[in-house]
Design a protein around this motif. Structure first.
Motif, PDB file in Angstrom:
ATOM      1  N   THR A  21       3.493 -12.890  -1.490  1.00  0.00           N
ATOM      2  CA  THR A  21       2.401 -13.322  -2.355  1.00  0.00           C
ATOM      3  C   THR A  21       1.245 -12.378  -2.124  1.00  0.00           C
ATOM      4  OG1 THR A  21       3.081 -15.617  -2.216  1.00  0.00           O
ATOM      5  CG2 THR A  21       0.819 -15.200  -2.901  1.00  0.00           C
ATOM      6  N   VAL A  22       0.700 -11.842  -3.197  1.00  0.00           N
ATOM      7  CA  VAL A  22      -0.375 -10.879  -3.077  1.00  0.00           C
ATOM      8  C   VAL A  22      -1.619 -11.455  -3.731  1.00  0.00           C
ATOM      9  CG1 VAL A  22      -1.129  -8.552  -3.660  1.00  0.00           C
ATOM     10  CG2 VAL A  22       1.262  -8.992  -3.130  1.00  0.00           C
ATOM     11  N   VAL A  23      -2.720 -11.424  -3.017  1.00  0.00           N
ATOM     12  CA  VAL A  23      -3.971 -11.898  -3.561  1.00  0.00           C
ATOM     13  C   VAL A  23      -4.615 -10.748  -4.317  1.00  0.00           C
ATOM     14  CG1 VAL A  23      -6.234 -12.837  -3.008  1.00  0.00           C
ATOM     15  CG2 VAL A  23      -4.242 -13.524  -1.679  1.00  0.00           C
ATOM     16  N   ALA A  24      -4.919 -10.959  -5.588  1.00  0.00           N
ATOM     17  CA  ALA A  24      -5.433  -9.889  -6.432  1.00  0.00           C
ATOM     18  C   ALA A  24      -6.845  -9.498  -6.067  1.00  0.00           C
ATOM     19  CB  ALA A  24      -5.371 -10.299  -7.895  1.00  0.00           C
ATOM     20  N   LYS A  25      -7.645 -10.412  -5.554  1.00  0.00           N
ATOM     21  CA  LYS A  25      -8.966 -10.047  -5.073  1.00  0.00           C
ATOM     22  C   LYS A  25      -9.284 -10.911  -3.871  1.00  0.00           C
ATOM     23  CE  LYS A  25     -11.337 -12.848  -8.527  1.00  0.00           C
ATOM     24  NZ  LYS A  25     -12.306 -12.837  -9.584  1.00  0.00           N
ATOM     25  N   PRO A  26     -10.063 -10.427  -2.915  1.00  0.00           N
ATOM     26  CA  PRO A  26     -10.339 -11.182  -1.714  1.00  0.00           C
ATOM     27  C   PRO A  26     -11.090 -12.465  -2.019  1.00  0.00           C
ATOM     28  CG  PRO A  26     -11.345  -8.988  -1.616  1.00  0.00           C
ATOM     29  CD  PRO A  26     -10.719  -9.145  -2.952  1.00  0.00           C
ATOM     30  N   GLU A  38      -6.326  -2.355  -7.221  1.00  0.00           N
ATOM     31  CA  GLU A  38      -6.136  -0.904  -7.246  1.00  0.00           C
ATOM     32  C   GLU A  38      -5.108  -0.426  -6.212  1.00  0.00           C
ATOM     33  OE1 GLU A  38      -9.732  -2.124  -9.196  1.00  0.00           O
ATOM     34  OE2 GLU A  38      -9.079  -2.511  -7.149  1.00  0.00           O
ATOM     35  N   GLU A  39      -4.956  -1.162  -5.124  1.00  0.00           N
ATOM     36  CA  GLU A  39      -3.968  -0.788  -4.112  1.00  0.00           C
ATOM     37  C   GLU A  39      -2.536  -0.971  -4.635  1.00  0.00           C
ATOM     38  OE1 GLU A  39      -4.891  -1.897   0.145  1.00  0.00           O
ATOM     39  OE2 GLU A  39      -6.309  -3.176  -0.937  1.00  0.00           O
ATOM     40  N   LEU A  40      -2.360  -1.938  -5.504  1.00  0.00           N
ATOM     41  CA  LEU A  40      -1.027  -2.200  -6.047  1.00  0.00           C
ATOM     42  C   LEU A  40      -0.749  -1.388  -7.299  1.00  0.00           C
ATOM     43  CD1 LEU A  40      -1.012  -6.044  -5.525  1.00  0.00           C
ATOM     44  CD2 LEU A  40       0.225  -4.337  -4.203  1.00  0.00           C
ATOM     45  N   ASP A  41      -1.796  -1.088  -8.061  1.00  0.00           N
ATOM     46  CA  ASP A  41      -1.654  -0.288  -9.281  1.00  0.00           C
ATOM     47  C   ASP A  41      -1.642   1.186  -8.878  1.00  0.00           C
ATOM     48  OD1 ASP A  41      -1.651   0.680 -11.872  1.00  0.00           O
ATOM     49  OD2 ASP A  41      -3.803   0.354 -12.159  1.00  0.00           O
ATOM     50  N   THR A  42      -0.531   1.611  -8.292  1.00  0.00           N
ATOM     51  CA  THR A  42      -0.473   2.952  -7.698  1.00  0.00           C
ATOM     52  C   THR A  42      -0.543   4.075  -8.718  1.00  0.00           C
ATOM     53  OG1 THR A  42       1.940   2.822  -7.640  1.00  0.00           O
ATOM     54  CG2 THR A  42       0.748   2.176  -5.632  1.00  0.00           C
ATOM     55  N   ASP A  43      -0.126   3.814  -9.964  1.00  0.00           N
ATOM     56  CA  ASP A  43      -0.215   4.877 -10.972  1.00  0.00           C
ATOM     57  C   ASP A  43      -1.542   4.848 -11.728  1.00  0.00           C
ATOM     58  OD1 ASP A  43       0.080   2.745 -12.745  1.00  0.00           O
ATOM     59  OD2 ASP A  43       2.070   3.373 -13.442  1.00  0.00           O
ATOM     60  N   GLY A  44      -2.404   3.860 -11.407  1.00  0.00           N
ATOM     61  CA  GLY A  44      -3.735   3.800 -11.976  1.00  0.00           C
ATOM     62  C   GLY A  44      -3.798   3.514 -13.461  1.00  0.00           C
ATOM     63  N   ASN A  45      -2.766   2.882 -14.026  1.00  0.00           N
ATOM     64  CA  ASN A  45      -2.760   2.635 -15.466  1.00  0.00           C
ATOM     65  C   ASN A  45      -3.373   1.291 -15.857  1.00  0.00           C
ATOM     66  OD1 ASN A  45      -0.784   0.799 -14.755  1.00  0.00           O
ATOM     67  ND2 ASN A  45       0.739   1.532 -16.211  1.00  0.00           N
ATOM     68  N   GLY A  46      -3.935   0.577 -14.879  1.00  0.00           N
ATOM     69  CA  GLY A  46      -4.570  -0.697 -15.183  1.00  0.00           C
ATOM     70  C   GLY A  46      -3.628  -1.877 -15.215  1.00  0.00           C
ATOM     71  N   GLU A  47      -2.375  -1.679 -14.824  1.00  0.00           N
ATOM     72  CA  GLU A  47      -1.387  -2.752 -14.776  1.00  0.00           C
ATOM     73  C   GLU A  47      -0.533  -2.580 -13.524  1.00  0.00           C
ATOM     74  OE1 GLU A  47      -0.541  -3.388 -19.524  1.00  0.00           O
ATOM     75  OE2 GLU A  47       0.782  -2.056 -18.396  1.00  0.00           O
ATOM     76  N   SER A  49       3.099  -2.951 -12.279  1.00  0.00           N
ATOM     77  CA  SER A  49       4.475  -3.099 -12.766  1.00  0.00           C
ATOM     78  C   SER A  49       5.332  -3.765 -11.692  1.00  0.00           C
ATOM     79  CB  SER A  49       5.062  -1.736 -13.111  1.00  0.00           C
ATOM     80  OG  SER A  49       5.245  -0.979 -11.929  1.00  0.00           O
ATOM     81  N   LYS A  50       6.462  -4.240 -12.106  1.00  0.00           N
ATOM     82  CA  LYS A  50       7.413  -4.822 -11.147  1.00  0.00           C
ATOM     83  C   LYS A  50       7.828  -3.759 -10.131  1.00  0.00           C
ATOM     84  CE  LYS A  50      11.291  -7.866 -10.718  1.00  0.00           C
ATOM     85  NZ  LYS A  50      10.861  -9.194 -10.420  1.00  0.00           N
ATOM     86  N   ALA A  51       8.004  -2.509 -10.591  1.00  0.00           N
ATOM     87  CA  ALA A  51       8.391  -1.422  -9.679  1.00  0.00           C
ATOM     88  C   ALA A  51       7.306  -1.184  -8.630  1.00  0.00           C
ATOM     89  CB  ALA A  51       8.649  -0.139 -10.474  1.00  0.00           C
ATOM     90  N   GLU A  52       6.034  -1.247  -9.030  1.00  0.00           N
ATOM     91  CA  GLU A  52       4.943  -1.070  -8.061  1.00  0.00           C
ATOM     92  C   GLU A  52       4.938  -2.208  -7.050  1.00  0.00           C
ATOM     93  OE1 GLU A  52       1.465   1.288 -10.492  1.00  0.00           O
ATOM     94  OE2 GLU A  52       1.954  -0.757 -11.149  1.00  0.00           O
ATOM     95  N   MET A  53       5.185  -3.422  -7.527  1.00  0.00           N
ATOM     96  CA  MET A  53       5.232  -4.576  -6.634  1.00  0.00           C
ATOM     97  C   MET A  53       6.410  -4.458  -5.664  1.00  0.00           C
ATOM     98  SD  MET A  53       3.404  -7.265  -6.083  1.00  0.00           S
ATOM     99  CE  MET A  53       2.597  -7.801  -7.573  1.00  0.00           C
ATOM    100  N   GLU A  54       7.559  -4.047  -6.176  1.00  0.00           N
ATOM    101  CA  GLU A  54       8.740  -3.879  -5.324  1.00  0.00           C
ATOM    102  C   GLU A  54       8.512  -2.777  -4.288  1.00  0.00           C
ATOM    103  OE1 GLU A  54      11.382  -5.884  -5.173  1.00  0.00           O
ATOM    104  OE2 GLU A  54      10.432  -7.099  -6.740  1.00  0.00           O
ATOM    105  N   ALA A  55       7.860  -1.697  -4.698  1.00  0.00           N
ATOM    106  CA  ALA A  55       7.562  -0.606  -3.756  1.00  0.00           C
ATOM    107  C   ALA A  55       6.630  -1.097  -2.656  1.00  0.00           C
ATOM    108  CB  ALA A  55       6.942   0.575  -4.492  1.00  0.00           C
ATOM    109  N   HIS A  56       5.663  -1.927  -3.031  1.00  0.00           N
ATOM    110  CA  HIS A  56       4.741  -2.490  -2.029  1.00  0.00           C
ATOM    111  C   HIS A  56       5.496  -3.369  -1.038  1.00  0.00           C
ATOM    112  CE1 HIS A  56       1.152  -4.197  -0.276  1.00  0.00           C
ATOM    113  NE2 HIS A  56       1.656  -5.386  -0.505  1.00  0.00           N
ATOM    114  N   LYS A  57       6.375  -4.232  -1.558  1.00  0.00           N
ATOM    115  CA  LYS A  57       7.172  -5.095  -0.672  1.00  0.00           C
ATOM    116  C   LYS A  57       8.044  -4.260   0.256  1.00  0.00           C
ATOM    117  CE  LYS A  57       9.564  -8.056  -2.981  1.00  0.00           C
ATOM    118  NZ  LYS A  57      10.216  -9.076  -3.831  1.00  0.00           N
TER     119      LYS A  57
END
Length: 168
Positions: A21-26, A38-47, A49-57
């Motif tokens: 579970t990721v908190v979007a803002k503190p 911004e830490e999860l939106d690694t490509d900086g496109n404002g969204e 993605s599931k791939a970004e979330m999976e990479a974070h996990k």
């Protein structure tokens, strides 16, 4: 296994599960990781993605898997929980240590304010200076409701202090 070890494993496992579970803002309570969008939106496109979330996990898992065997042992989970606890303790001391001695006195702990400092007043809903059994049970139920749904109430709401994004 001793009760202490069992408790440590349970706490560490809960911490590892909170990593999904990721908190979007503190601002939302709980012991899960607090991330900036911004830490999860690694490509900086404002969204995100599931791939970004999976990479974070995957990155969080790899950090915890200290021996690289693709599995988290009790020892690895406890080590991660201890690291998080140490960071929280450092922040707490730096925030509350009014005399700068690197330790917290009973007075500093008692005067910490925030949601902990006025707990008695919150539970004493009728303001009569005492907590009735009914007030105690209401507070207990409210606290239980916060934890059942993860961060915040049963629906995950933090009462306006933050929001969460859940992974599937």
């Amino acid at each position: 296994m001793t009760q202490t070890k069992i408790l440590a494993v349970i706490l560490a496992t809960a911490g590892a599960l909170a990593a999904t579970t990721v908190v979007a803002k503190p601002g939302c309570g709980g012991m899960g990781p607090k991330m900036q969008f911004e830490e999860l939106d690694t490509d900086g496109n404002g969204e995100i993605s599931k791939a970004e979330m999976e990479a974070h996990k995957a990155a969080r898992f790899a950090t915890s898997d200290s021996n690289g065997d693709g599995k988290l042992s009790a020892e690895e989970l406890v080590a991660q929980a201890q690291k998080r606890a140490a960071k929280r303790v450092e922040k707490m001391i730096s925030r509350l240590d009014k005399d700068g001695d690197g330790m917290l006195s009973q007075e500093e702990m008692a005067n910490r304010g925030g949601r902990h400092g006025n707990m008695f007043e919150r539970v004493d809903s009728d303001g009569n200076g005492a907590i009735s059994k009914e007030e105690f049970e209401q507070a207990k139920q409210h606290r239980g409701g916060k934890h059942r749904g993860g961060h915040g109430g049963p629906d995950g709401d933090c009462g306006g202090r933050g929001s969460k994004v859940e992974q599937n």
